[in-house]
Scaffold this motif. Structure first.
Motif, PDB file in Angstrom:
ATOM      1  N   GLY A   4      24.229  15.928  65.852  1.00 27.43           N
ATOM      2  CA  GLY A   4      24.031  15.660  64.612  1.00 27.43           C
ATOM      3  C   GLY A   4      22.964  16.271  63.833  1.00 27.43           C
ATOM      4  N   ALA A   5      21.842  16.322  64.389  1.00 26.34           N
ATOM      5  CA  ALA A   5      20.589  17.078  63.743  1.00 26.34           C
ATOM      6  C   ALA A   5      20.831  18.684  63.893  1.00 26.34           C
ATOM      7  N   GLY A   6      21.636  18.998  65.094  1.00 30.12           N
ATOM      8  CA  GLY A   6      21.707  20.479  65.111  1.00 30.12           C
ATOM      9  C   GLY A   6      22.698  20.909  63.839  1.00 30.12           C
ATOM     10  N   ALA A   7      23.933  19.935  63.552  1.00 31.12           N
ATOM     11  CA  ALA A   7      24.473  20.290  62.511  1.00 31.12           C
ATOM     12  C   ALA A   7      24.013  20.283  61.038  1.00 31.12           C
ATOM     13  N   SER A   8      23.040  19.374  60.989  1.00 31.16           N
ATOM     14  CA  SER A   8      22.170  19.607  59.703  1.00 31.16           C
ATOM     15  C   SER A   8      21.464  20.557  59.513  1.00 31.16           C
ATOM     16  N   GLY A  45       7.905  21.143  61.212  1.00 33.38           N
ATOM     17  CA  GLY A  45       8.811  21.040  62.610  1.00 33.38           C
ATOM     18  C   GLY A  45      10.011  20.313  62.169  1.00 33.38           C
ATOM     19  N   MET A  46      10.822  20.751  61.388  1.00 37.43           N
ATOM     20  CA  MET A  46      12.171  20.207  61.244  1.00 37.43           C
ATOM     21  C   MET A  46      13.039  19.987  62.152  1.00 37.43           C
ATOM     22  N   GLY A  47      13.431  21.187  62.780  1.00 37.52           N
ATOM     23  CA  GLY A  47      14.393  21.247  63.673  1.00 37.52           C
ATOM     24  C   GLY A  47      14.104  20.480  65.132  1.00 37.52           C
ATOM     25  N   ARG A  48      12.722  20.327  65.557  1.00 42.22           N
ATOM     26  CA  ARG A  48      12.322  19.732  66.722  1.00 42.22           C
ATOM     27  C   ARG A  48      11.950  18.219  66.470  1.00 42.22           C
ATOM     28  N   GLU A  49      11.590  17.728  65.430  1.00 43.77           N
ATOM     29  CA  GLU A  49      11.022  16.539  64.913  1.00 43.77           C
ATOM     30  C   GLU A  49      11.826  15.968  63.830  1.00 43.77           C
ATOM     31  N   ALA A  50      11.783  16.478  62.712  1.00 47.27           N
ATOM     32  CA  ALA A  50      12.224  15.646  61.627  1.00 47.27           C
ATOM     33  C   ALA A  50      13.909  15.152  61.619  1.00 47.27           C
ATOM     34  N   TRP A  51      14.721  16.315  61.753  1.00 43.82           N
ATOM     35  CA  TRP A  51      16.162  16.168  61.667  1.00 43.82           C
ATOM     36  C   TRP A  51      16.607  15.278  62.856  1.00 43.82           C
ATOM     37  N   PRO A  52      16.170  15.633  64.010  1.00 40.10           N
ATOM     38  CA  PRO A  52      16.587  14.849  65.385  1.00 40.10           C
ATOM     39  C   PRO A  52      16.209  13.379  65.083  1.00 40.10           C
ATOM     40  N   GLY A 109       3.957  17.316  70.608  1.00 36.11           N
ATOM     41  CA  GLY A 109       5.046  17.739  70.040  1.00 36.11           C
ATOM     42  C   GLY A 109       6.324  17.682  70.734  1.00 36.11           C
ATOM     43  N   PHE A 110       6.573  16.534  71.439  1.00 36.30           N
ATOM     44  CA  PHE A 110       7.717  16.499  72.340  1.00 36.30           C
ATOM     45  C   PHE A 110       9.050  15.370  71.153  1.00 36.30           C
TER      46      PHE A 110
END
Length: 313
Positions: free
Chosen positions: A10-14, A88-95, A273-274
């Protein structure tokens, strides 16, 4: 149990929707300021998004709303890290935003100004955005929690510690409200800028390479923690080489000294940063612990109100 894979997808879709600029993404982006941000200045041109989904060249700070299928009446404001150099939106915030949607939380992802991008407010620019975001979310939601990662944890942690700090002149009626949150989660946080932990990128961006001890103290969260600080959740890996785990120790001790409820999830291995953490690794334990903590008895989050002492710039 909520499927981690489902929410990562879902985060990837965002991420895709933001890159393509579709209607759904535009409808859920809320600008922080009615006009230009306080102080003026800043970069120009298009938002920069790298391959991992990290943002820089923040021209228009905002919050992006992610809505769950069945809202539980509570919200989480999320700020990703990046040493105040990028977000870091893609690896932290959105997921994480999509993950929390699965438990009914409406999530708001903060896009804050980066101090090194020529904003006249300098290091105050990001704090101004954080305070404004808290006010915006509180105006829309019943209960407001905050969750920050690395430099984003420093940003939200500082905002939580100084709700009465007037970091900017009021822009409208919204700024008459207090920037108060009900709980805060700090994940592999930067807490202190004081020696010997003054070698982070956060330190360099906010205070410069030749900061005085007083300047370092002014940007260290532990120096502002009072009994009114919100209940605090900490998670950090013992092998974190970017933000030493002593940051979490310092924050835990600061909370305990004044009676603030604090929980610390110590992770044996995971570095820095995990994000949600890869399934099956030690770093993957914090998210379920955090949700359980949020869902604990409501009296835990009865914020102890006190008269706000307005701090002037």
């Amino acid at each position: 149990m909520i499927s981690r894979r489902r929410f990562l997808l879902g985060a990837g879709a965002s991420l895709f929707s933001i890159k393509t600029g579709n209607l759904f993404a535009r409808q859920n982006v809320i600008p922080l300021w009615p006009d230009a941000p306080p102080g003026g200045g800043g970069p120009s041109g298009a938002l920069h998004i790298n391959k991992s989904g990290s943002w820089s060249n923040i021209v228009s700070p905002s919050i992006q709303r992610f809505q769950p299928e069945t809202p539980n009446g509570e919200a989480v404001l999320i700020a990703a890290g990046g040493g105040y150099n990028w977000i870091g939106m893609g690896r932290e915030a959105w997921p994480v935003a999509r993950w929390l949607n699965g438990f009914g939380y409406t999530t708001y992802v903060l896009s804050y100004r980066l101090p090194g991008e020529k904003w006249h407010a300098g290091p105050l620019a990001a704090l101004q955005d954080a305070q404004r975001a808290i006010r915006l979310v509180r105006a829309m939601e019943g209960r407001v929690h905050a969750l920050g990662f690395s430099a984003g944890a420093h940003l939200l942690g500082m905002a939580a510690a100084r709700p009465g700090f007037a970091s900017y002149r009021p822009q409208d009626e919204l700024d008459a409200s207090a920037a108060v949150i009900d709980s805060i989660g700090l994940i592999y946080p930067v807490i202190t800028l004081e020696a010997p932990y003054n070698h982070t990128t956060t330190h360099r961006i906010l205070t410069g390479k030749h900061a005085t001890p007083q300047e370092e103290a002014e940007w260290s969260i532990e120096n502002y923690v009072t009994a009114a600080y919100p209940p605090t959740f900490l998670a950090q890996a013992e092998d974190d080489r970017v933000s030493p785990p002593q940051n979490s120790t310092i924050m835990r001790d600061a909370c305990r000294r004044v009676g603030v409820p604090v929980e610390w999830v110590q992770i044996s291995q995971g570095g820095h940063g995990f994000g949600l953490g890869k399934a099956g690794t030690p770093a993957a334990i914090w998210d379920q612990a955090y949700v359980s903590w949020l869902q604990s008895p409501r009296q835990r989050y009865q914020h102890r109100r006190r008269p706000l002492v307005t701090e002037m710039i």
